[in-house]
Motif scaffolding. Structure first.
Motif, PDB file in Angstrom:
ATOM      1  N   HIS A   1       0.830  -1.204   0.000  1.00  0.00           N
ATOM      2  CA  HIS A   1       0.000   0.000   0.000  1.00  0.00           C
ATOM      3  C   HIS A   1       0.864   1.254   0.000  1.00  0.00           C
ATOM      4  CE1 HIS A   1      -3.384   2.607   0.636  1.00  0.00           C
ATOM      5  NE2 HIS A   1      -2.951   3.005   1.824  1.00  0.00           N
ATOM      6  N   ILE A   2       1.924   1.251   0.797  1.00  0.00           N
ATOM      7  CA  ILE A   2       2.811   2.412   0.874  1.00  0.00           C
ATOM      8  C   ILE A   2       3.426   2.719  -0.483  1.00  0.00           C
ATOM      9  CG2 ILE A   2       4.998   3.257   1.843  1.00  0.00           C
ATOM     10  CD1 ILE A   2       4.264   1.651   4.404  1.00  0.00           C
ATOM     11  N   THR A   3       3.922   1.688  -1.164  1.00  0.00           N
ATOM     12  CA  THR A   3       4.600   1.921  -2.442  1.00  0.00           C
ATOM     13  C   THR A   3       3.649   2.371  -3.537  1.00  0.00           C
ATOM     14  OG1 THR A   3       4.520  -0.473  -2.861  1.00  0.00           O
ATOM     15  CG2 THR A   3       6.581   0.435  -1.975  1.00  0.00           C
ATOM     16  N   THR A   4       2.358   2.065  -3.410  1.00  0.00           N
ATOM     17  CA  THR A   4       1.407   2.610  -4.391  1.00  0.00           C
ATOM     18  C   THR A   4       1.226   4.107  -4.185  1.00  0.00           C
ATOM     19  OG1 THR A   4      -0.518   2.105  -3.003  1.00  0.00           O
ATOM     20  CG2 THR A   4       0.166   0.431  -4.595  1.00  0.00           C
ATOM     21  N   LEU A   5       1.453   4.585  -2.958  1.00  0.00           N
ATOM     22  CA  LEU A   5       1.332   6.007  -2.657  1.00  0.00           C
ATOM     23  C   LEU A   5       2.577   6.796  -3.070  1.00  0.00           C
ATOM     24  CD1 LEU A   5      -0.169   5.764   0.954  1.00  0.00           C
ATOM     25  CD2 LEU A   5      -1.423   6.160  -1.173  1.00  0.00           C
ATOM     26  N   LEU A   6       3.718   6.111  -3.145  1.00  0.00           N
ATOM     27  CA  LEU A   6       4.984   6.787  -3.421  1.00  0.00           C
ATOM     28  C   LEU A   6       5.224   6.948  -4.916  1.00  0.00           C
ATOM     29  CD1 LEU A   6       7.408   5.003  -0.912  1.00  0.00           C
ATOM     30  CD2 LEU A   6       6.130   7.132  -0.580  1.00  0.00           C
TER      31      LEU A   6
ATOM     32  N   LYS B   1       9.390   2.110 -10.059  1.00  0.00           N
ATOM     33  CA  LYS B   1       9.390   3.481  -9.569  1.00  0.00           C
ATOM     34  C   LYS B   1      10.811   3.863  -9.143  1.00  0.00           C
ATOM     35  CE  LYS B   1       4.568   3.791  -8.090  1.00  0.00           C
ATOM     36  NZ  LYS B   1       3.638   4.180  -6.998  1.00  0.00           N
ATOM     37  N   PRO B   2      11.191   5.139  -9.318  1.00  0.00           N
ATOM     38  CA  PRO B   2      12.578   5.565  -9.080  1.00  0.00           C
ATOM     39  C   PRO B   2      13.055   5.351  -7.645  1.00  0.00           C
ATOM     40  CG  PRO B   2      11.426   7.188 -10.402  1.00  0.00           C
ATOM     41  CD  PRO B   2      10.388   6.215  -9.925  1.00  0.00           C
ATOM     42  N   ILE B   3      14.316   4.944  -7.541  1.00  0.00           N
ATOM     43  CA  ILE B   3      14.980   4.747  -6.251  1.00  0.00           C
ATOM     44  C   ILE B   3      16.333   5.443  -6.282  1.00  0.00           C
ATOM     45  CG2 ILE B   3      15.890   3.086  -4.582  1.00  0.00           C
ATOM     46  CD1 ILE B   3      14.061   0.979  -5.789  1.00  0.00           C
TER      47      ILE B   3
ATOM     48  N   GLY C   1       8.648  12.408 -11.370  1.00  0.00           N
ATOM     49  CA  GLY C   1       7.555  13.108 -12.032  1.00  0.00           C
ATOM     50  C   GLY C   1       7.102  12.385 -13.289  1.00  0.00           C
ATOM     51  N   GLU C   2       8.050  11.852 -14.042  1.00  0.00           N
ATOM     52  CA  GLU C   2       7.717  11.105 -15.251  1.00  0.00           C
ATOM     53  C   GLU C   2       6.943   9.835 -14.918  1.00  0.00           C
ATOM     54  OE1 GLU C   2      11.630  12.522 -17.858  1.00  0.00           O
ATOM     55  OE2 GLU C   2      11.601  10.567 -16.857  1.00  0.00           O
ATOM     56  N   ARG C   3       7.380   9.161 -13.856  1.00  0.00           N
ATOM     57  CA  ARG C   3       6.692   7.929 -13.457  1.00  0.00           C
ATOM     58  C   ARG C   3       5.288   8.246 -12.961  1.00  0.00           C
ATOM     59  NH1 ARG C   3       4.534   4.085 -13.661  1.00  0.00           N
ATOM     60  NH2 ARG C   3       4.958   1.996 -12.862  1.00  0.00           N
ATOM     61  N   MET C   4       5.137   9.341 -12.237  1.00  0.00           N
ATOM     62  CA  MET C   4       3.823   9.761 -11.753  1.00  0.00           C
ATOM     63  C   MET C   4       2.895  10.074 -12.935  1.00  0.00           C
ATOM     64  SD  MET C   4       2.951  12.857  -9.075  1.00  0.00           S
ATOM     65  CE  MET C   4       3.700  14.094 -10.149  1.00  0.00           C
ATOM     66  N   ALA C   5       3.418  10.750 -13.961  1.00  0.00           N
ATOM     67  CA  ALA C   5       2.620  11.076 -15.137  1.00  0.00           C
ATOM     68  C   ALA C   5       2.193   9.819 -15.886  1.00  0.00           C
ATOM     69  CB  ALA C   5       3.406  12.002 -16.052  1.00  0.00           C
ATOM     70  N   THR C   6       3.084   8.837 -15.930  1.00  0.00           N
ATOM     71  CA  THR C   6       2.757   7.572 -16.615  1.00  0.00           C
ATOM     72  C   THR C   6       1.625   6.846 -15.909  1.00  0.00           C
ATOM     73  OG1 THR C   6       5.034   7.344 -17.388  1.00  0.00           O
ATOM     74  CG2 THR C   6       3.680   5.359 -17.371  1.00  0.00           C
ATOM     75  N   VAL C   7       1.696   6.820 -14.583  1.00  0.00           N
ATOM     76  CA  VAL C   7       0.666   6.151 -13.791  1.00  0.00           C
ATOM     77  C   VAL C   7      -0.681   6.860 -13.971  1.00  0.00           C
ATOM     78  CG1 VAL C   7      -0.106   5.624 -11.449  1.00  0.00           C
ATOM     79  CG2 VAL C   7       2.276   5.222 -12.107  1.00  0.00           C
ATOM     80  N   GLU C   8      -0.661   8.196 -13.944  1.00  0.00           N
ATOM     81  CA  GLU C   8      -1.894   8.964 -14.059  1.00  0.00           C
ATOM     82  C   GLU C   8      -2.538   8.787 -15.437  1.00  0.00           C
ATOM     83  OE1 GLU C   8      -0.760  12.930 -13.122  1.00  0.00           O
ATOM     84  OE2 GLU C   8      -0.846  12.600 -10.937  1.00  0.00           O
TER      85      GLU C   8
END
Length: 241
Positions: A46-51, A98-100, A232-239
């Motif tokens: 659940h945490i990693t889906t929020l990150l 997701k980026p690390i 930001g790129e990963r967030m845009a892809t998910v959205e």
């Protein structure tokens, strides 16, 4: 929308702790820092889906049982509960691509997560002459050089084949497994940076760039900028899905 960046923390008998420079580096990069405590393994999915990204921060030693070794006399303080949550976080973040960004201890945790091993103490386990990797100077001081491998993510960030870094560690990477590759080494051969060849942005550095940003070090600033851009790129892809 700002990317939410998880940051792991130290744990002792009474408190979770984290250097303020980590949160400030994330805030300066346009992100929202979220400090992650130990003991939440059941909720990692659940945490990693929020990150949108994860920073594995610096700290104490990694328990050698995690890479099938017995403890040597110069092994420092270990916190198995921290090892546990960080390895679970890495596992799930990798599965989501997701980026690390792994910093110092976090760089070592990344290597263990990929099946690699660690020198428990470089001064007693490496026979060749080595540099002073636990510097006796303030955190903002850049004490030794790192040689950057061409064609890597780090090379594109550094825009140079050699940079200067700070150094606060007595453990270091030993065996490194694919898809991690070495992207930077100290002049004595100690591995100072690694990155994944199959993930969007998975980078580990042995030094502390979050402390050097306050010293206006441009490579450290660009490293965090590249990490935040990837988030930001990963967030845009998910959205978009």
């Amino acid at each position: 929308m700002k990317p939410v960046i998880g940051i792991t923390s130290n744990i002792d008998s009474t408190a979770h702790t984290l250097q303020n420079t980590y949160t400030q580096a994330v805030i300066a990069g346009g992100g929202i820092p979220l400090i992650i405590p130990t003991g939440v393994e059941r909720d990692v999915q659940h945490i990693t889906t929020l990150l949108d990204g994860l920073v594995i921060s610096g700290g104490g030693d990694i328990a050698p049982q995690l890479f099938d070794e017995e403890p040597i006399p110069k092994l420092g303080n270990v916190t198995p509960e921290r090892d546990s949550i960080e390895l679970e976080l890495v596992k799930h973040m990798l599965s989501l691509d997701k980026p690390i960004l792994g910093i110092c201890r976090g760089h070592q945790v990344l290597n263990v997560a990929f099946g690699g091993t660690i020198y428990q103490d470089i001064t007693s386990q490496i026979t060749n002459p080595i540099l002073q990797h636990d510097q006796k100077a303030k955190r903002e001081h850049q004490s030794h050089t790192v040689h950057i491998e061409k064609g890597t993510i780090l090379a594109s960030i550094a825009t140079s084949d050699k940079i200067r870094v700070n150094s606060f560690h007595h453990q270091a990477l030993k065996d490194i497994h694919a898809p991690l590759i070495i992207s930077g080494k100290a002049s004595d051969g100690i591995v100072e940076a690694v990155e994944s060849t199959v993930h969007h942005f998975v980078v580990g550095v042995q030094w502390h760039p979050e402390a050097l940003i306050t010293n206006e070090d441009q490579v450290s600033r660009r490293l965090f900028e590249a990490f935040m851009k990837a988030c930001g790129e990963r967030m845009a892809t998910v959205e978009s899905h």
